[in-house]
Design an enzyme around this catalytic site. Structure first.
Site, PDB file in Angstrom:
ATOM      1  N   SER A  26      -5.082 -19.838 -51.829  1.00 53.75           N
ATOM      2  CA  SER A  26      -4.233 -18.659 -51.977  1.00 53.75           C
ATOM      3  C   SER A  26      -3.338 -18.843 -53.205  1.00 53.75           C
ATOM      4  CB  SER A  26      -3.396 -18.457 -50.708  1.00 53.75           C
ATOM      5  OG  SER A  26      -2.747 -17.210 -50.735  1.00 53.75           O
ATOM      6  N   ASN A  27      -2.238 -18.133 -53.275  1.00 48.43           N
ATOM      7  CA  ASN A  27      -1.292 -18.256 -54.395  1.00 48.43           C
ATOM      8  C   ASN A  27       0.116 -18.004 -53.866  1.00 48.43           C
ATOM      9  OD1 ASN A  27      -0.559 -15.353 -54.640  1.00 48.43           O
ATOM     10  ND2 ASN A  27      -2.762 -15.178 -54.969  1.00 48.43           N
ATOM     11  N   PRO A  28       1.149 -18.278 -54.676  1.00 52.75           N
ATOM     12  CA  PRO A  28       2.522 -18.220 -54.126  1.00 52.75           C
ATOM     13  C   PRO A  28       3.162 -16.829 -54.097  1.00 52.75           C
ATOM     14  CG  PRO A  28       2.399 -19.615 -56.119  1.00 52.75           C
ATOM     15  CD  PRO A  28       1.137 -18.822 -56.043  1.00 52.75           C
TER      16      PRO A  28
END
Ligand code: CTP
Length: 228
Positions: A26-28
Site C-alpha cells: 500500500s502507500n501512506p
C-alpha cells in the site's frame, strides 16, 4: 420546478493489494485531502458520494460512503457511479501494481530473498474518463520530481479537465500532513498555484474552482444556482 443538486463523486485514501491473508502492499495516503474535498462539496449543497480506501477518518455528515480495499474494488465502485455524476474528483492513491497471486495461507519466512511477481492494477481514472460525457473530471498527480511535466502528461493521458499536482515523499511531502501546496493545471492551459494552506481550506478553494467549470459546461438552468 426545483433544480437538482450537483452530484459529486470523490475517491480518497490508499488501496491495499494483499499477497497473503495478513500482508499487503500500500502507500501512506491518509485520505485527508479527499475527505476535506467531500466535506467542502457537501457544504456547498452538492450531493456527495465518497469511495474510500482504508483510512482512520470520520465521514463528514451528509455524505454517502462506500468503503473499498483493492484497486479493482475502487474501479468497480467508481465505474458504477460515474455515469450519474456531474464531477469526479480522484484523490485516491491507488496502488499501481498487485501481486499476481494471493497465497491462501500466511507465507512463512525464509532466510533467502523473496520475490513477488506483480501485475498492473487498472487505471481507474483513465478508464472511466475515456467514456466521459457531461462530467467534469479532476485527477490528482502525486510526484516526487518533474511535477509539472508529469502533471501535464496526466491531463492528456487521463482525459481530465484538471490535474491537481502535489509533491509527495520526503519531509515536505503531502502524505499525512494537514496542509498542502498544489498547482492546478487545466485543459485550457492555466497553471494555478494554491497554498500552502490547511487541506480543509485548500479544499474550499478547489471546489470553488471546479464549480466555475461546472457552471460553464452546464446547460443553462439545469442545475440549481445554489448548488453551484
Ligand atoms: N489513478 C487511478 N488508477 C490508478 C492509479 C492512479 O485512477 N491505478 C488516479 C489517481 O487517483 C490520480 C491520478 O490517477 O487522480 C494520478 O495518480 P498518480 O499516482 O499521480 O499517477 P499514476 O497514474 O499512478 O502514474 P505514475 O505512478 O506513473 O505517476
Amino acid at each position: 420546478m426545483k433544480a437538482s443538486p450537483i452530484r459529486c463523486l470523490v475517491t480518497a485514501g490508499p488501496t491495499r493489494e494483499f499477497f497473503d491473508p495478513v500482508r499487503f502492499l500500500s502507500n501512506p495516503s491518509s485520505g485527508k485531502m479527499g475527505y476535506a474535498l467531500a466535506e467542502a462539496a457537501a457544504n456547498r449543497g452538492w450531493e456527495v458520494d465518497l469511495v474510500s480506501g482504508p483510512v482512520s477518518l470520520l465521514v463528514p455528515p451528509g455524505i454517502n460512503l462506500e468503503q473499498v480495499v483493492t484497486g479493482q474494488e475502487m474501479y468497480e465502485a467508481v465505474n458504477r457511479r460515474f455515469p450519474d455524476c456531474d464531477i469526479l474528483i480522484m484523490t485516491a492513491a491507488i496502488m499501481d501494481y498487485r501481486p499476481k497471486e494471493i497465497a491462501d495461507h500466511k507465507i512463512k519466512k525464509f532466510e533467502l530473498e523473496m520475490v513477488i511477481e506483480m501485475e498492473p492494477v487498472i487505471d481507474v481514472l483513465a478508464t472511466v474518463a475515456r467514456h466521459k460525457q457531461h462530467q467534469v473530471v479532476v485527477g490528482f498527480a502525486a510526484e516526487t520530481n518533474q511535477m509539472e511535466d508529469y502533471a501535464l502528461k496526466k491531463l492528456e493521458s487521463k482525459n481530465a479537465d484538471f490535474i491537481v499536482a502535489n509533491h509527495i515523499g520526503g519531509a515536505e511531502g503531502a502524505f499525512g500532513r494537514n496542509d498542502n501546496t498544489v498547482v492546478v493545471f487545466t485543459r485550457t492551459g492555466q497553471r494555478i498555484p494554491q497554498g500552502p494552506l490547511p487541506k480543509t481550506e485548500l479544499a474550499e478553494h478547489l471546489i470553488r474552482l471546479f464549480a466555475g467549470k461546472l457552471e460553464e459546461s452546464a446547460p443553462a438552468n439545469s442545475k440549481s444556482p445554489d448548488s453551484i
